[in-house]
Design a protein around this motif. Structure first.
Motif, PDB file in Angstrom:
ATOM      1  N   PRO A 132      -4.473  33.511  44.443  1.00  0.00           N
ATOM      2  CA  PRO A 132      -4.787  34.406  45.261  1.00  0.00           C
ATOM      3  C   PRO A 132      -4.221  33.308  46.993  1.00  0.00           C
ATOM      4  O   PRO A 132      -3.516  34.165  47.820  1.00  0.00           O
ATOM      5  CB  PRO A 132      -6.321  33.746  46.165  1.00  0.00           C
ATOM      6  CG  PRO A 132      -6.776  34.278  44.851  1.00  0.00           C
ATOM      7  CD  PRO A 132      -5.582  32.865  43.245  1.00  0.00           C
ATOM      8  N   ALA A 133      -3.538  32.148  46.615  1.00  0.00           N
ATOM      9  CA  ALA A 133      -3.278  31.520  48.060  1.00  0.00           C
ATOM     10  C   ALA A 133      -1.817  31.983  47.834  1.00  0.00           C
ATOM     11  O   ALA A 133      -1.318  31.909  49.078  1.00  0.00           O
ATOM     12  CB  ALA A 133      -3.338  29.872  47.476  1.00  0.00           C
ATOM     13  N   TYR A 134      -0.982  32.367  46.336  1.00  0.00           N
ATOM     14  CA  TYR A 134      -0.176  32.420  46.573  1.00  0.00           C
ATOM     15  C   TYR A 134       0.096  34.310  47.250  1.00  0.00           C
ATOM     16  O   TYR A 134       0.860  34.499  48.345  1.00  0.00           O
ATOM     17  CB  TYR A 134       0.966  32.962  45.746  1.00  0.00           C
ATOM     18  CG  TYR A 134       1.898  32.741  45.253  1.00  0.00           C
ATOM     19  CD1 TYR A 134       3.256  33.634  46.316  1.00  0.00           C
ATOM     20  CD2 TYR A 134       2.732  33.280  44.159  1.00  0.00           C
ATOM     21  CE1 TYR A 134       4.241  33.504  46.065  1.00  0.00           C
ATOM     22  CE2 TYR A 134       3.620  33.154  44.088  1.00  0.00           C
ATOM     23  CZ  TYR A 134       4.939  33.862  44.727  1.00  0.00           C
ATOM     24  OH  TYR A 134       6.439  33.765  44.444  1.00  0.00           O
ATOM     25  N   VAL A 135      -0.627  34.892  47.263  1.00  0.00           N
ATOM     26  CA  VAL A 135      -0.533  36.124  47.692  1.00  0.00           C
ATOM     27  C   VAL A 135      -0.848  36.417  49.401  1.00  0.00           C
ATOM     28  O   VAL A 135       0.166  36.699  49.884  1.00  0.00           O
ATOM     29  CB  VAL A 135      -1.645  37.143  46.992  1.00  0.00           C
ATOM     30  CG1 VAL A 135      -2.076  38.549  47.365  1.00  0.00           C
ATOM     31  CG2 VAL A 135      -1.191  37.370  45.246  1.00  0.00           C
ATOM     32  N   THR A 155       0.567  26.109  41.548  1.00  0.00           N
ATOM     33  CA  THR A 155       0.429  24.740  42.272  1.00  0.00           C
ATOM     34  C   THR A 155      -0.613  24.965  43.104  1.00  0.00           C
ATOM     35  O   THR A 155      -1.249  23.951  43.850  1.00  0.00           O
ATOM     36  CB  THR A 155       1.358  23.772  42.153  1.00  0.00           C
ATOM     37  OG1 THR A 155       2.279  24.731  43.786  1.00  0.00           O
ATOM     38  CG2 THR A 155       2.543  23.696  40.750  1.00  0.00           C
ATOM     39  N   GLY A 156      -0.729  26.217  44.071  1.00  0.00           N
ATOM     40  CA  GLY A 156      -1.196  26.047  45.100  1.00  0.00           C
ATOM     41  C   GLY A 156      -1.217  25.426  45.750  1.00  0.00           C
ATOM     42  O   GLY A 156      -1.825  25.041  47.001  1.00  0.00           O
ATOM     43  N   SER A 157       0.483  25.118  47.027  1.00  0.00           N
ATOM     44  CA  SER A 157       0.442  24.367  47.875  1.00  0.00           C
ATOM     45  C   SER A 157       0.240  25.390  48.881  1.00  0.00           C
ATOM     46  O   SER A 157       0.464  26.865  48.973  1.00  0.00           O
ATOM     47  CB  SER A 157       2.463  24.399  47.520  1.00  0.00           C
ATOM     48  OG  SER A 157       2.347  23.822  48.779  1.00  0.00           O
ATOM     49  N   THR A 158       0.429  24.913  49.847  1.00  0.00           N
ATOM     50  CA  THR A 158      -0.335  25.461  51.046  1.00  0.00           C
ATOM     51  C   THR A 158       0.782  25.672  52.414  1.00  0.00           C
ATOM     52  O   THR A 158       0.759  26.491  53.544  1.00  0.00           O
ATOM     53  CB  THR A 158      -0.906  24.117  52.506  1.00  0.00           C
ATOM     54  OG1 THR A 158      -0.255  23.264  52.977  1.00  0.00           O
ATOM     55  CG2 THR A 158      -2.297  23.830  51.227  1.00  0.00           C
TER      56      THR A 158
END
Length: 569
Positions: free
Chosen positions: A351-354, A50-53
């Motif tokens: 990538p955001a998770y990583v 989901t790409g949450s921040t």
């Protein structure tokens, strides 16, 4: 003292014969269903998200389905007791509880307690498979066991490569104990312990490594220097903080050259077994870190990765300086964190998770870099791991590696060993067993590579990776179902599962499958698949306990073969 040769389960001679079941006659319809379900168990072995921040830390209550899904990522297998515990205290508190738990008995001490340090075992692997399975199935610190297994597939030592000094079981066991002791510690400390371990010195051939000799032409062994960078720390390509390749004018950049390998190899000269207090007639020397032989160590300057370890340092000082250089490399955080996410949660983290997890690696909130406990907690609590929206995301999830499929069943149904020797054995045979056995990778590249793309597949066409598919083929699919069907139906006189919780449900196929679905598959088996399995089970007679057990065996075998179990989201 007990000295015992590894006892292994013997399956049918023909690995294609799914009806080979130690006299427990499962109907042909049930076994055919198992084959078909397992054969289609590939879809979606990768993930997006989901790409949450920000990470999500759920307070209680956690539903039993949510708890089971969490445990599929954070343990070596869900149990009713652990599901209840997670539901009661929440994800974060459960992780904290597991990290704080006193470590269970070491593999080394178990081997000694069982008498495998007797002289008759010097040139055998006796006891190793038993203690590995014993720990994975029984240890109460299940998160620690899961992370140790993950690290053993990133920083690899395979027992078959530990040659030349004897005591292979103890050497391999000590390496796993080392990983376990540091799996919630600091990655920099882990690298140093790995680099001085007797097992790694054997496996990557730098034990006895000597400096350059102009007269003989001898050169330092470069094996460990290469793999330390390529596999254990920074990888082949320079990375952005989110794990994507860093490019210059559209061109990916290599992290190191042959000159860097040559420079780093000088650091790993002079290391050898510490035989100061014992000889090789006992395994004790393998439990101690390697020591330095000063006359073999290169004391000149060593340059690699754009930095220099100065001349005049002794071996231990040189090693510390070299590892500091590697640890400072910007690749370490995204390179290691992405692989840990792949091993625990999902094959294709965004990538955001990583980057979110790598940022915790860089700073755990207290100014500490490399805190693996904080990294594990962050990756398990991240929104991409916990958000239920990913259950319907076709890019979400991962293929369960075969070892974890067996462990899910063994933990759920309290597998015990009559003899206490855990005679599961080496499960590497792809035709009749799992096609994978812990710490038995055939090379330092693990059973499968983190970037593996199944050829001519929808996964590859979507530019996704699916590491575990590298050991998935027609032979391993059938071999796995054969192996598990035999275990499930009490095919080994030493290994006994406890199906007492399922017996009252056995005559109601729907109720039986609902319970199995929650514990084994986190409720992810579709209604269509459940109905198909229920139809097969309902062809079987009821009435006696023996008939009820046969229905349980069939239901479990079919769930273990189902695509929604084999691929976990």
């Amino acid at each position: 003292m007990l000295v015992q040769t590894e006892d292994e389960i013997v399956l049918g001679d023909d690995p294609s014969r799914l009806h080979e079941n130690s006299g427990v006659g499962l109907p042909a319809a049930v076994l055919a269903s198992a084959t078909l379900l397992s054969a289609c168990g590939g879809g979606g072995g990768s993930t997006g998200g989901t790409g949450s921040t920000a990470p999500v830390i759920n307070a209680p209550p956690v539903t039993e389905i949510q708890a089971s899904r969490f445990l599929a990522q954070a343990s070596t297998g869900a149990t009713r007791e652990q599901i209840a515990r997670v539901s009661a205290i929440g994800y974060a508190a459960w992780i904290d509880e597991q990290i704080a738990m006193v470590p269970s008995q070491t593999r080394w001490d178990w081997l000694v307690a069982k008498g495998f340090n007797a002289a008759a075992n010097i040139f055998t692997q006796n006891g190793f498979d038993s203690v590995v399975w014993y720990k994975l199935i029984n240890a109460p610190d299940t998160l620690r066991q899961r992370v140790t297994l993950a690290l053993s597939e990133i920083i690899v030592v395979g027992i078959d490569g530990l040659v030349g000094a004897g005591w292979q079981a103890f050497s391999a066991a000590q390496f796993l104990d080392l990983l376990e002791a540091q799996c919630f510690g600091n990655f920099r400390t882990l690298l140093e312990n790995v680099s001085t371990s007797a097992a790694m010195g054997q496996y990557l051939t730098y034990r006895g490594n000597t400096k350059y000799n102009a007269k003989t032409g001898a050169l330092p062994d470069e094996n460990y220097a290469r793999e330390l960078m390529q596999l254990f720390s920074i990888g082949l390509l320079k990375l952005n903080p989110d794990g994507t390749p860093l490019t210059v004018n559209g061109v990916q950049q290599e992290t190191y050259t042959l000159d860097d390998i040559t420079g780093l190899a000088r650091i790993f000269t002079g290391w050898d077994f510490d035989l100061s207090t014992s000889k090789t007639d006992t395994p004790d020397f393998l439990r101690r870190p390697m020591t330095q032989v000063d006359s073999r160590h290169e004391t000149g300057a060593s340059t690699f990765l754009g930095a220099t370890v100065p001349a005049g340092l002794n071996g231990a000082q040189s090693l510390k300086a070299a590892l500091d250089i590697i640890f400072a490399h910007p690749n370490v955080a995204p390179f290691i964190c992405r692989q840990l996410i792949q091993r625990l949660v999902t094959s294709n983290p965004t990538p955001a998770y990583v980057q979110r997890v790598a940022s915790v690696f860089m700073n755990d909130g207290k100014g500490v870099k490399g805190n693996l406990g904080a990294v594990v907690k962050a990756l398990l609590l991240d929104d991409e791991a916990r958000n239920a929206a990913n259950l319907s995301n076709p890019q979400s999830g991962k293929l369960r590696e075969p070892v974890l499929r067996l462990l899910a069943w063994a933990r759920a149904y309290k597998l015990s060993s009559v003899s206490g020797n855990w005679s599961i054995g080496n499960t590497s045979d792809p035709a009749t067993r799992l096609g994978q056995s812990p710490s038995r990778s055939s090379s330092v590249f693990n059973f499968f590579r983190p970037g593996y793309l199944p050829p001519n597949s929808a996964i590859g066409a979507a530019s996704l990776v699916a590491p575990e598919f590298q050991i998935t083929n027609e032979s391993t699919v059938v071999g796995y179902v054969n192996f598990m069907q035999r275990l499930v139906s009490l095919g080994n006189t030493d290994l006994i599962p406890d199906y007492s919780s399922l017996l009252p449900l056995a005559e109601n196929a729907s109720a039986l499958l609902k319970e199995i679905n929650i514990v084994l598959a986190a409720g992810q088996i579709s209604d269509e698949t459940l109905n198909s399995i229920a139809s097969a089970v309902n062809t079987m007679p009821t009435g006696t306990d023996a008939r009820k057990n046969n229905r349980i065996y069939a239901a479990l075998t079919l769930v273990l073969a189902a695509p929604e179990f084999v691929v976990i989201k």
